[in-house]
Structure formats: structure tokens, C-alpha cells
Design an enzyme around this catalytic site. Sequence first.
Site, mmCIF file in Angstrom:
data_model
loop_
_atom_site.group_PDB
_atom_site.id
_atom_site.type_symbol
_atom_site.label_atom_id
_atom_site.label_comp_id
_atom_site.label_asym_id
_atom_site.label_seq_id
_atom_site.Cartn_x
_atom_site.Cartn_y
_atom_site.Cartn_z
ATOM 1 N NE ARG A 225 28.092 36.476 43.058
ATOM 2 C CZ ARG A 225 29.070 36.605 42.159
ATOM 3 N NH1 ARG A 225 30.319 36.796 42.538
ATOM 4 N NH2 ARG A 225 28.795 36.565 40.870
ATOM 5 C CG HIS A 273 33.482 41.559 43.293
ATOM 6 N ND1 HIS A 273 32.172 41.267 43.613
ATOM 7 C CD2 HIS A 273 33.829 40.632 42.358
ATOM 8 C CE1 HIS A 273 31.752 40.234 42.913
ATOM 9 N NE2 HIS A 273 32.746 39.826 42.130
HETATM 10 C C1 OXD Z 1 31.572 36.933 38.385
HETATM 11 C C2 OXD Z 1 32.090 37.935 39.319
HETATM 12 O O1 OXD Z 1 30.611 36.242 38.724
HETATM 13 O O2 OXD Z 1 32.901 38.789 38.904
HETATM 14 O O3 OXD Z 1 32.121 36.816 37.289
HETATM 15 O O4 OXD Z 1 31.748 37.931 40.493
#
Ligand code: OXD
Length: 310
Positions: A225, A273
Site C-alpha cells: 500500500r 496498481h
Molecule cells: C489487493 C490489491 O489488495 O489489489 O488485492 O491491492
Amino acid sequence: MPVVMFHDALASPDAWRDGLAARIPELDFRVWPDIGDPGEIEFAMVWNLPPGSYAGMTGLRCICSLGQGVDHLFLDPDLPRDVPIMRLVDPWMSQSMTEWILLNLLYFHRQGPEYDALVRQHRWHVLPPPETSECRVGIMGLGALGLHAARAISGLGFPTAGWARTARTVDGVEVYSGNGQLTDFLARTDVLCCLLPLTAATRGIINTDTLALLPRGTFVINAARGAHIVDEDLLAALDSGQVAGAALDVFHTEPLPPEHAYWAHPAVRVWPHVSAQTNPATALEQVAAAIRRVADGRIPENLVDPTLGY
Ligand code: OXD
């Protein structure tokens, strides 16, 4: 069969609706916000559901995160505390994540930044070959994703360590645990990969203090994250040369704002992402199994511990 609600602003419900209907024909599948009487919803499949949306869902029996991470759920102060929470644990996603980590690890290890700079100058120049046994990789987080990546990296011959909250044994991986062993873990790490869950304990864990504990010239990979990293601290470490480069797939704000310094930084590789995207084709079976378990009055698998936040 439980009444199911779906919400994911970034993904179409169609593959989930069709795949679940093929497995559980009688399923009542509703897409937020058109969910009818909220009191009828028993199973919620969600990604970034707007806070407050569980209001009136008095019959809820399971919340299923449509990803491996669950931090998005805990952003809602009104998240029902007594409802079991499950997350996806999908070998396809683990494979995908490991490929993305390897891509960036090998780019750094095989002198990709140096060769790219030479190519930009049209220079044919050969650097001394890198030594795999001297490139120490450290994985922060040894959950499903971290373990998969650690095993693959170790299998390629990189000295591999993992850092986890609790001690454990993993073949071919040197495991460090707890805050007491974080310094030693960082001090032996030439390529740092973050695959931690985002919790109060891990928010901002990559900061000036921890970056200073790494050997000079470390490469940082973050697929967990954005909030694990204090951006200003990483940028300062990149500018001073303490950190040689970074591959980042996750950010405090997504999409990464156009004016963010990461975009233009020559040592940062920005990804949108995509390291391990949710794939209905491979995740459907476990969601269908969870719905059947809830229908039978049983608890689903892959539950999250809300006190730990993962
Ligand atoms: C997940 C993401 O948590 O894609 O799967 O970030």
C-alpha cells in the site's frame, strides 16, 4: 441462498454475476447502490465501499473483500464489527505478484537502470556482471503473497530474508520477526520488497529512520500500500543516493496525481496498481464456496482478524 451485494467502482459486476450464477443458479445478486431492502443483504462482496453503506444491513453474515488487502474495509468507522470478514487468497494472484516482484528485482539486479542510461546516450558499454549470491533480498510481510515471492526469489539463488510480526520457519528464507529484529533485517537487505498488510503498526514503516538502516544503494519495491511509505522520506533518500531506485505499484492517492514527484523522478518506476489484479475467473470458486458455507450456517475460510487488521 444468501442475498449477495456487489460493489467495486473499478470493475464490472458482470463476470462475478455470471460466474456465480453458473455455480449457484438461485443466487439473488444485487449491485450497490440498487440493492433493494438493505436488511435482506446477507453476503457483501466489496472493494472500497463508500463509508456508511452498511447502514440497515441487519442481516449481514459475511463481508468479502474483493482483493487480498482489507485495509479499505477498516476506513469505514461504521463497518459492522460482529460480521465475519474474509479476503481473497488466490494462487493466481500470488503468481502474478511474484512475477511483478521478480520483474523489478531482476531489472535492478541486472543493472537495468545503468543500461537504460547508456542506451539513452547511444553508448555500447559493458558493465561487470552482477553476482546473484551477493544481492540480498528482504521481503517485509510473509503472508500468502510474501511467502510465494520469497520462495521464488530464494529458488533463483538470491540470499532471501523475510520480516514478519511473529517468528516462523521457512525453507530457504531467513526469517526475522518483530520490531526487535527489524534493524538487523534492514541492515542485510540490498533489495527491499514491501508486501505487508496496512495496519496502524505498518503505516509509514518505510521512512527516513528505516531507510537509513539499509545499506547505501538499496532498491525499494512496494506492492503493498502507498501508505507504507512516507513519500517525502523516500524521495529524499533517492536524491541523496541512500536509495538507488524504487519500483512502486501503490500510492497514497490513486491514480497518482499528475503533479506527484514520483512521475518525473528518474530513479522511480511508477506502475498503476497492477502487480496482482483480482481475477474473477480464478477467485470465483472461493467466493461461491464462501456463499455456500454462509448458506449452511458455517463460517467462510480466509477470515481476517479485525483486531490485527489483516
Ligand atoms: C489487493 C490489491 O489488495 O489489489 O488485492 O491491492
